[in-house]
Design an enzyme around this catalytic site. Structure first.
Site, PDB file in Angstrom:
ATOM      1  N   HIS A 273      34.880  40.064  41.924  1.00  0.00           N
ATOM      2  CA  HIS A 273      35.245  38.678  41.615  1.00  0.00           C
ATOM      3  C   HIS A 273      36.405  38.535  40.637  1.00  0.00           C
ATOM      4  O   HIS A 273      36.700  37.422  40.202  1.00  0.00           O
ATOM      5  CB  HIS A 273      34.058  37.918  41.025  1.00  0.00           C
ATOM      6  CG  HIS A 273      32.928  37.719  41.973  1.00  0.00           C
ATOM      7  ND1 HIS A 273      32.801  36.593  42.765  1.00  0.00           N
ATOM      8  CD2 HIS A 273      31.872  38.495  42.266  1.00  0.00           C
ATOM      9  CE1 HIS A 273      31.694  36.686  43.489  1.00  0.00           C
ATOM     10  NE2 HIS A 273      31.120  37.840  43.208  1.00  0.00           N
TER      11      HIS A 273
ATOM     12  N   LYS B 183      36.655  23.542  34.295  1.00  0.00           N
ATOM     13  CA  LYS B 183      36.381  24.945  34.622  1.00  0.00           C
ATOM     14  C   LYS B 183      36.189  25.688  33.305  1.00  0.00           C
ATOM     15  O   LYS B 183      36.424  25.107  32.245  1.00  0.00           O
ATOM     16  CB  LYS B 183      37.530  25.573  35.409  1.00  0.00           C
ATOM     17  CG  LYS B 183      38.913  25.264  34.797  1.00  0.00           C
ATOM     18  CD  LYS B 183      40.061  25.819  35.601  1.00  0.00           C
ATOM     19  CE  LYS B 183      40.440  25.058  36.831  1.00  0.00           C
ATOM     20  NZ  LYS B 183      39.939  25.557  38.102  1.00  0.00           N
ATOM     21  N   ARG B 184      35.774  26.970  33.344  1.00  0.00           N
ATOM     22  CA  ARG B 184      35.690  27.744  32.103  1.00  0.00           C
ATOM     23  C   ARG B 184      37.026  27.681  31.368  1.00  0.00           C
ATOM     24  O   ARG B 184      38.072  27.583  31.997  1.00  0.00           O
ATOM     25  CB  ARG B 184      35.384  29.219  32.412  1.00  0.00           C
ATOM     26  CG  ARG B 184      33.956  29.533  32.708  1.00  0.00           C
ATOM     27  CD  ARG B 184      33.785  31.024  32.950  1.00  0.00           C
ATOM     28  NE  ARG B 184      34.527  31.428  34.121  1.00  0.00           N
ATOM     29  CZ  ARG B 184      35.225  32.565  34.222  1.00  0.00           C
ATOM     30  NH1 ARG B 184      35.280  33.412  33.205  1.00  0.00           N
ATOM     31  NH2 ARG B 184      35.860  32.873  35.324  1.00  0.00           N
TER      32      ARG B 184
ATOM     33  N   LYS C 122      43.665  30.443  33.120  1.00  0.00           N
ATOM     34  CA  LYS C 122      43.495  29.180  33.856  1.00  0.00           C
ATOM     35  C   LYS C 122      44.473  28.114  33.358  1.00  0.00           C
ATOM     36  O   LYS C 122      44.656  27.069  33.968  1.00  0.00           O
ATOM     37  CB  LYS C 122      42.059  28.681  33.739  1.00  0.00           C
ATOM     38  CG  LYS C 122      41.053  29.640  34.398  1.00  0.00           C
ATOM     39  CD  LYS C 122      39.649  29.105  34.350  1.00  0.00           C
ATOM     40  CE  LYS C 122      38.606  30.064  34.878  1.00  0.00           C
ATOM     41  NZ  LYS C 122      38.451  29.991  36.355  1.00  0.00           N
TER      42      LYS C 122
ATOM     43  N   THR D 106      36.485  27.927  43.139  1.00  0.00           N
ATOM     44  CA  THR D 106      35.626  27.199  44.069  1.00  0.00           C
ATOM     45  C   THR D 106      35.618  25.718  43.719  1.00  0.00           C
ATOM     46  O   THR D 106      35.330  24.879  44.574  1.00  0.00           O
ATOM     47  CB  THR D 106      34.178  27.750  44.056  1.00  0.00           C
ATOM     48  OG1 THR D 106      33.789  27.950  42.695  1.00  0.00           O
ATOM     49  CG2 THR D 106      34.086  29.054  44.811  1.00  0.00           C
TER      50      THR D 106
ATOM     51  N   LYS E 276      35.577  22.024  46.026  1.00  0.00           N
ATOM     52  CA  LYS E 276      34.702  20.864  45.804  1.00  0.00           C
ATOM     53  C   LYS E 276      35.539  19.580  45.712  1.00  0.00           C
ATOM     54  O   LYS E 276      35.162  18.533  46.260  1.00  0.00           O
ATOM     55  CB  LYS E 276      33.877  21.057  44.522  1.00  0.00           C
ATOM     56  CG  LYS E 276      32.914  22.229  44.614  1.00  0.00           C
ATOM     57  CD  LYS E 276      32.372  22.686  43.256  1.00  0.00           C
ATOM     58  CE  LYS E 276      31.736  24.065  43.395  1.00  0.00           C
ATOM     59  NZ  LYS E 276      31.544  24.751  42.098  1.00  0.00           N
TER      60      LYS E 276
HETATM   61  C1  26V Z   1      35.084  37.264  32.905  1.00  0.00           C
HETATM   62  C2  26V Z   1      35.651  37.577  31.693  1.00  0.00           C
HETATM   63  C3  26V Z   1      34.773  37.953  30.587  1.00  0.00           C
HETATM   64  C4  26V Z   1      35.509  38.608  29.441  1.00  0.00           C
HETATM   65  C5  26V Z   1      36.794  37.906  29.133  1.00  0.00           C
HETATM   66  C6  26V Z   1      37.703  37.850  30.304  1.00  0.00           C
HETATM   67  C7  26V Z   1      37.025  37.486  31.565  1.00  0.00           C
HETATM   68  C8  26V Z   1      37.765  37.065  32.627  1.00  0.00           C
HETATM   69  C9  26V Z   1      37.192  36.753  33.814  1.00  0.00           C
HETATM   70  C10 26V Z   1      35.850  36.864  33.961  1.00  0.00           C
HETATM   71  C11 26V Z   1      35.311  36.505  35.277  1.00  0.00           C
HETATM   72  C12 26V Z   1      34.289  37.442  35.790  1.00  0.00           C
HETATM   73  C13 26V Z   1      33.920  37.212  37.188  1.00  0.00           C
HETATM   74  C14 26V Z   1      34.005  35.775  37.658  1.00  0.00           C
HETATM   75  O1  26V Z   1      33.297  34.924  37.199  1.00  0.00           O
HETATM   76  N1  26V Z   1      34.881  35.548  38.618  1.00  0.00           N
HETATM   77  C15 26V Z   1      35.036  34.278  39.278  1.00  0.00           C
HETATM   78  O2  26V Z   1      34.302  34.333  40.498  1.00  0.00           O
HETATM   79  C16 26V Z   1      34.422  33.152  41.270  1.00  0.00           C
HETATM   80  C17 26V Z   1      33.517  33.310  42.464  1.00  0.00           C
HETATM   81  O3  26V Z   1      33.979  34.308  43.294  1.00  0.00           O
HETATM   82  C18 26V Z   1      35.867  32.926  41.665  1.00  0.00           C
HETATM   83  O4  26V Z   1      35.959  31.732  42.390  1.00  0.00           O
HETATM   84  C19 26V Z   1      36.741  32.842  40.414  1.00  0.00           C
HETATM   85  O5  26V Z   1      38.094  32.777  40.795  1.00  0.00           O
HETATM   86  C20 26V Z   1      36.516  34.068  39.545  1.00  0.00           C
HETATM   87  O6  26V Z   1      37.196  33.941  38.305  1.00  0.00           O
END
Ligand code: 26V
Length: 800
Positions: free
Chosen positions: A346, A534-535, A540, A642, A646
């Site tokens: 992801h 979003k987060r 982003k 996603t 929506k």
């Molecule tokens: C987590 C972290 C945690 C530490 C700091 C940096 C960082 C950056 C990104 C993430 C994301 C981890 C995985 C995640 O949530 N990915 C998301 O998954 C969604 C479903 O597939 C996708 O639509 C999003 O684009 C993706 O960011």
């Protein structure tokens, strides 16, 4: 189910009385909610038993979706809708003086996730059940979901979330199916029939107790299960310090994402991951064993999917069971394991790729560590045969290197399928991030573009639009979302577009009144609702959005007659508690909001709203009210997104970069019906590889950009002192890693174009209609069918 309103009323009132022992008039709304929830659960219990029974005996393949997050949101409204009894209940309740909407609002969101990854898991469960596919979720029953966010003086403050305080009507504790999970201790080798065997001794045992939640398909008989594990002290602990043991045990399912800035926190996270995996595999195998004699055919009847790398220990854990417990030879066990397991990636952000230091991993999971080492050694030996002498190449691909275990490498080596979540993301995995592995295992890599459940995100969240759609094309779209395509014929239908505009207006008013009630802020519902929810993360680029607002402010100050369509900028975002930069961005958004909203002239034209505590239930209100969906990640960074889907499904137009699924949205609607801008992912990756970007060039050569950047630190915001230096430095000293300044230059004119576009109402709603009509592809029903056919080999199981 209920035959009539009268019957429903009777049963409901009885239930309420039995549960609370008071007269109906004296019950609270919350009690009414709990009674209704309980009633619904009882009503489906026969179907649930039926589904379980069928799955237990049908000898058909089942999938288990292992995920550290399930971002479910509220269940009541969705369950009523899927059961096809929402209208009946609403009317019956109204007749006895109860508002169903009010009851629904009593439910606290199940917020067992952060963002897209967890919400995707929840959408997938809905689609699996609705498509009659035998698929179940396995997760952790965190006592506290993602923190509650308060904004105090512009800053984010985190409070522990409390979704379980009033009980969870949707869960059933299944104490009889509890299993044990072992940590710490040592591995002892011994001989058995001339074979070397291993056993785990001196371990600390944690009991995993399952809590099952029914997952009800839309108007089908299927009721699948989401099994969430609770960590509890084993009944007879043999440890010296029982209290400490109990505390440490319960901590395992206490918080989603415990702070992992220190080793203690890191250990706890790893404990959670193994806890999820070990408990889930034990229960999967227990139920498999009721139908099949031995594990050699496991992969024919069971598919285990790992959502990102958090559950990747399913690979060595399955090997442990097969080799240690079942005495299956390693090579055969490995074949069974890789054929059973599949993995979704992801993110390509390197800071998000999991790596566990050996000194943390090895003592906590001694036998699992040995198995990971063995997998690594065998893999490296294979690599040596192919890349003889190329030490660097082998080192790059190894599972363990420089004292850390690379979880993504373990996931790739140990599964038969690796997928990305949007076309471009999969291409980047294949040709860049995971290229070494793609060359070795080209057939394992595939794309599964994400989707969302159109039942929650359109049918439930936007009843006004759903009614308009059904009135126009019939209700087939609810089970076959591609049918939405038929709305295409209404793109030039004046009356349809007028109704669409009225629906949007209505939803904007609902949101505006919610904002007014919560903040006292009055927003203009004729303005463009420009929304980024979003987060909060640097990639982003909420910062790009804010700098643009500051720019508009400056233009309007310079020339109050500057021609611009009034705009309301809406943000919602949580920042990870230790992520200081993200928290500064929240403070900046609130500071800009304060300045803009309190300026007597500007505030008639611009408004900025930061919606506190963004979560699934709030998203369901914001998204239907949105005109412009802001999707402006630095190209190549957003795996899919996603939220973008929506919004599209609710008739918003996308303003976005060519990143993740935005690209596929653009392909679906055609370039006249989306606003795209900015660097492409090739350009971004090229800059990262070869250099050549100098943010100061953009700062020095563009007055408007210079002005907004300077305003971060020059006293433009009263009493903020050095507050925004971190942001200022990220742009000019750190050379703007996410290309905010360069893309701001393109963002300003595209936003002008959006404003002009919005002015031409008929044209705007033509675009909006076309967006809705092409959104069926982005239903998670389509995504899940692709997983079922292409990865899991799953087919429908009809329950009577
Ligand atoms: C987590 C972290 C945690 C530490 C700091 C940096 C960082 C950056 C990104 C993430 C994301 C981890 C995985 C995640 O949530 N990915 C998301 O998954 C969604 C479903 O597939 C996708 O639509 C999003 O684009 C993706 O960011």
């Amino acid at each position: 189910m209920f035959q009539s309103k009268e019957q429903f009323k009777l049963i409901f009132l009885q239930k309420l009385q039995m549960m609370y022992g008071k007269r109906f008039e004296d019950t609270t709304v919350s009690e009414q909610y709990h009674a209704l929830g309980q009633l619904v659960r009882e009503q489906i219990s026969a179907q649930w038993i039926e589904t379980n029974e069928k799955h237990r005996t049908c000898k058909r393949k089942q999938v288990y979706y292992l995920s550290i997050e399930f971002l479910l949101g509220r269940m009541l409204g969705n369950n009523l809708l899927n059961l096809g009894i929402r209208d009946l209940c609403e009317e019956a309740l109204r007749e006895i003086g109860i508002s169903l909407v009010e009851l629904e609002e009593c439910e606290i969101d199940a917020g067992l996730g952060n963002g897209g990854l967890g919400r995707l898991a929840a959408c997938f469960l809905d689609s699996l059940a609705s498509l009659n596919l035998p698929g179940h979720g396995c997760g952790i029953r965190y006592k506290h979901g993602l923190f509650d966010q308060k904004i105090v003086n512009g800053y984010q403050v985190e409070l522990p979330e409390q979704w379980l305080t009033h009980g969870n009507v949707w869960e059933v504790r299944r104490a009889d199916e509890a299993v044990d999970v072992k940590f710490w201790g040592e591995v002892e080798a011994y001989r058995e029939n001339d074979h070397l065997k291993f056993r785990h001794i001196g371990a600390e045992t944690i009991t995993a107790v399952p809590y099952d939640m029914p997952i009800i398909g839309y108007k089908t008989s299927t009721v699948n299960t989401l099994r969430l594990w609770n960590a509890e002290a084993a009944p007879y602990p043999t440890h010296k310090n029982v209290l400490q043991y109990k505390r440490e045990t319960e901590a395992v399912s206490e918080f989603l994402y415990p702070d992992d800035t220190n080793d203690e926190g890191k250990i706890l996270r790893l404990k959670q991951q193994y806890f999820l995996v070990a408990a889930s595999l034990r229960s999967i195998i227990n139920s498999y064993r009721k139908q099949y004699p031995d594990l050699s055919t496991l992969y024919q009847y069971v598919a285990i999917h790992i959502n990102d790398t958090h559950p990747v220990l399913a690979i060595p854990e399955l090997m442990r069971i097969l080799v240690d417990e079942e005495s299956i030879p390693w090579d055969e066990a490995w074949e069974i394991t890789t054929k059973t397991i599949s993995y979704t990636n992801h993110t390509t952000l390197s800071e998000a790729l999991e790596r566990w230091p050996v000194p943390i991993f090895k003592p906590l999971l001694p036998r699992i560590f040995m198995i990971v080492e063995e997998i690594n050694e065998r893999f490296c030996r294979e690599l040596w045969d192919i890349y003889t002498g190329e030490w660097d190449h082998i080192e790059r691909m190894a599972l363990i290197s420089h004292g850390v275990i690379r979880m993504a490498h373990l996931a790739i080596v140990g599964s038969h399928s690796i997928n990305g979540v949007a076309k471009i993301h999969t291409e980047i995995l294949k040709h860049r991030e995971m290229n070494d592995f793609y060359v070795l295992f080209p057939n394992r890599f595939n794309n599964k573009t994400n989707g969302i459940t159109h039942r929650r995100w359109l049918l439930k969240a936007n009843p006004q639009l759903s009614t308009l759609i059904t009135d126009s094309i019939g209700e087939k779209w609810i089970t076959e979302p591609e049918e939405l395509r038929r709305l295409e014929h209404f793109a030039d239908n004046y009356s349809f577009k007028e109704q669409l505009m009225n629906v949007k207006q209505k939803r904007k008013e609902i949101l505006a009144s919610r904002i007014y009630n919560q903040t006292g802020l009055k927003i203009d519902t004729q303005s463009i609702f420009d929304v980024q929810v979003k987060r909060l993360h640097a990639y982003k680029r909420q910062l790009l959005n804010v700098l643009h607002i500051m720019h508009l402010y400056n233009k309007l100050k310079e020339n109050p007659n500057y021609d611009i369509h009034p705009r309301t900028f809406i943000f919602g975002a949580k920042a990870s508690p230790g992520y200081h930069y993200a928290k500064k961005i929240i403070k900046l958004i609130n500071t800009v909001a304060d300045k803009v909203n309190h300026d007597p002239v500007i505030s008639n034209i611009l408004k900025v709203v930061f919606i506190e505590n963004y979560r699934v239930s709030i998203a369901e209100e914001i998204i239907p009210a949105t005109d412009v969906s802001i999707q402006i990640s630095t190209a190549s960074k957003e795996a899919s997104g996603t939220g973008n889907m929506k919004f599209m499904m609710n008739g918003a137009l996308t303003l976005g970069t060519l990143d993740g699924a935005n690209i596929e949205i653009g392909d679906a609607v055609g370039k006249e019906n989306i606003y795209t801008f900015g660097l492409t992912s090739d350009e971004v990756l090229n800059y990262y590889e070869n250099g050549g970007y100098r943010s100061t060039d953009y700062y020095h050569h563009n007055k408007p950009i210079q002005m907004v950047v300077d305003q971060l630190v020059n006293g433009f915001f009263p009493k903020t002192g050095t507050e925004f230096e971190l942001i200022y430095d990220s742009l000019l000293v750190q050379n703007d890693e996410f290309f905010v300044l360069k893309d701001l230059l393109a963002y300003i004119p595209i936003q002008q174009e959006v404003g002009r576009g919005y002015g031409k109402k008929s044209d705007w709603y033509r675009k909006s209609t076309l967006n809705i009509s092409k959104s069926g592809y982005f239903s998670s029903d389509r995504t899940i069918k692709e997983y079922a056919d292409g990865i899991w080999g799953l087919s429908k199981v009809l329950v009577k």
